[in-house]
Design a protein around this motif. Structure first.
Motif, PDB file in Angstrom:
ATOM      1  N   THR A 145     -36.798 -12.171  -8.309  1.00 21.50           N
ATOM      2  CA  THR A 145     -35.864 -11.418  -7.170  1.00 21.50           C
ATOM      3  C   THR A 145     -35.309 -10.410  -8.282  1.00 21.50           C
ATOM      4  O   THR A 145     -35.409 -10.385  -9.393  1.00 21.50           O
ATOM      5  N   LEU A 146     -35.233  -9.013  -7.466  1.00 21.28           N
ATOM      6  CA  LEU A 146     -34.725  -7.959  -8.325  1.00 21.28           C
ATOM      7  C   LEU A 146     -32.969  -7.800  -8.074  1.00 21.28           C
ATOM      8  O   LEU A 146     -32.529  -7.027  -8.713  1.00 21.28           O
ATOM      9  N   ASP A 147     -32.627  -8.772  -7.179  1.00 19.33           N
ATOM     10  CA  ASP A 147     -31.013  -8.605  -7.096  1.00 19.33           C
ATOM     11  C   ASP A 147     -30.429  -9.245  -8.299  1.00 19.33           C
ATOM     12  O   ASP A 147     -30.511 -10.253  -8.960  1.00 19.33           O
ATOM     13  N   TYR A 205     -38.327  -9.953 -13.017  1.00 22.98           N
ATOM     14  CA  TYR A 205     -38.814 -10.616 -11.617  1.00 22.98           C
ATOM     15  C   TYR A 205     -39.616 -11.585 -11.847  1.00 22.98           C
ATOM     16  O   TYR A 205     -39.652 -12.429 -11.061  1.00 22.98           O
ATOM     17  N   LYS A 225     -33.240   0.109  -8.110  1.00 21.69           N
ATOM     18  CA  LYS A 225     -32.142   1.075  -7.615  1.00 21.69           C
ATOM     19  C   LYS A 225     -31.222   1.756  -8.868  1.00 21.69           C
ATOM     20  O   LYS A 225     -31.043   2.838  -9.043  1.00 21.69           O
ATOM     21  N   LYS A 275     -25.384  -0.438  -6.274  1.00 16.72           N
ATOM     22  CA  LYS A 275     -26.511  -1.013  -5.894  1.00 16.72           C
ATOM     23  C   LYS A 275     -26.707  -2.246  -6.564  1.00 16.72           C
ATOM     24  O   LYS A 275     -26.201  -2.467  -7.854  1.00 16.72           O
ATOM     25  N   ARG A 276     -27.353  -3.384  -6.053  1.00 16.72           N
ATOM     26  CA  ARG A 276     -27.600  -4.627  -6.715  1.00 16.72           C
ATOM     27  C   ARG A 276     -28.962  -4.807  -6.950  1.00 16.72           C
ATOM     28  O   ARG A 276     -29.404  -5.869  -7.737  1.00 16.72           O
ATOM     29  N   ASN A 277     -29.909  -3.995  -6.508  1.00 18.71           N
ATOM     30  CA  ASN A 277     -31.196  -4.089  -7.144  1.00 18.71           C
ATOM     31  C   ASN A 277     -31.485  -3.347  -8.245  1.00 18.71           C
ATOM     32  O   ASN A 277     -31.149  -2.068  -8.569  1.00 18.71           O
TER      33      ASN A 277
END
Length: 110
Positions: free
Chosen positions: A99-101, A94, A26, A21-23
């Motif tokens: 962003t959270l990516d 963030y 997650k 996962k990239r987030n």
């Protein structure tokens, strides 16, 4: 024996979330799942079939291992504090990058 295998599956789910996962949220959830899997494994190791509560007055009987339970209680508290720290770091990231990516953050250096 199947309980230990289920712990391994639960740990694998958390490991999958961390590496694939990239987030960030997650990834943090994956780390928490891995912690819960390890705690569950320790509880299963300390469990005895037909074991009783470890009370000193009833010495000499089949007791559940209280060391595993105490260890898991401590790791739950430490895991909770680590999760809070990771979420606070994710919130700061963030605010800075918007962003959270993780891949987007690597592109936005500075």
């Amino acid at each position: 024996m199947i309980e230990y295998f289920l712990c391994l599956i639960l740990f694998s789910v958390g490991l999958y979330a961390v590496f694939v996962k990239r987030n960030l949220l997650k990834i943090i959830i994956g780390i928490a799942i891995m912690g819960y899997a390890v705690n569950l494994l320790f509880i299963l190791i300390g469990y005895k079939i037909n074991g009783e509560v470890p009370i000193i007055e009833q010495a000499g009987q089949n007791f559940v291992d209280p060391l595993a339970q105490a260890f898991v209680l401590i790791t739950v508290i430490i895991g909770l504090s680590v999760t809070v720290l990771l979420v606070s770091l994710a919130m700061r990231l963030y605010e800075k990058y918007g962003t959270l990516d993780v891949d987007e953050m690597k592109k936005l250096k500075g």
